[in-house]
Scaffold this motif. Structure first.
Motif: not given
Length: 192
Positions: A13-24
């Motif tokens: 979840a933390a990894f996917l959250s970091a990816v989502a934050t990067g895309i945002a």
């Protein structure tokens, strides 16, 4: 390692959250740039459309104003711009080509046919501009040209012809020939 990830789903979840934050963050940076570029392209396109319509309207209104005496300087300038300004209007350019042939110096096209072709050109321009629905053929043919203005124009033409003939007579090759003169006198005279 897979067993660790399966035991600790919060890592995924933390990894996917970091990816989502990067895309945002990337979208927040690129989005305004893309929007600004799109807005500039739309503005430029709108300016181009406005300028094209303005030039078309100028040519049309100039020809409408000068249709009583189509040989005026402004009318001639407007006629010469038709192929450029109405480059995307085939019907207008065809009507202009037909009128141009009628105005040729060696043309024997009667005056009433020339006037008819001018009205057809004006009609095609009005159609292209989207104002033809409120104009009739009579509107395009109705011209106010007072006798005083017609006489003024005729006087100007006559003055131009007189001035031209005067200049041509001064430049006439027969007027510039050297007349044979007698043998030159030698001074002092030769002694005898």
């Amino acid at each position: 390692m897979i067993s660790y990830i399966l035991d600790h789903p919060e890592v995924v979840a933390a990894f996917l959250s970091a990816v989502a934050t990067g895309i945002a963050a990337w979208a927040a940076w690129k989005g305004p740039l893309a929007a600004a570029r799109a807005a500039e392209d739309l503005r430029r396109s709108n300016d181009d459309i406005y300028e094209r319509r303005r030039l078309k309207m100028w040519v049309f209104s100039t020809l409408m104003q000068e249709r009583a005496y189509i040989a005026s300087i402004d009318a001639v300038r407007a006629l010469n711009l038709i192929d450029v300004v109405f480059r995307d209007a085939t019907e207008v350019r065809e009507a202009w080509a037909n009128l141009f042939l009628a105005y040729a110096t060696d043309s024997t096209v009667p005056r009433h046919v020339q006037e008819e072709r001018l009205r057809l050109l004006l009609r095609e321009m009005a159609l292209d501009l989207g104002i033809a629905d409120s104009l009739r053929g009579d509107d395009l043919g109705r011209v106010y040209y007072p006798q005083a203005i017609e006489e003024e124009e005729r006087l100007r033409q006559m003055e131009r012809k007189v001035a031209l003939s005067r200049i041509q007579s001064q430049l006439n090759p027969t007027a510039n020939t050297v007349v044979d003169s007698p043998a030159p006198v030698v001074w002092p005279p030769r002694p005898e």
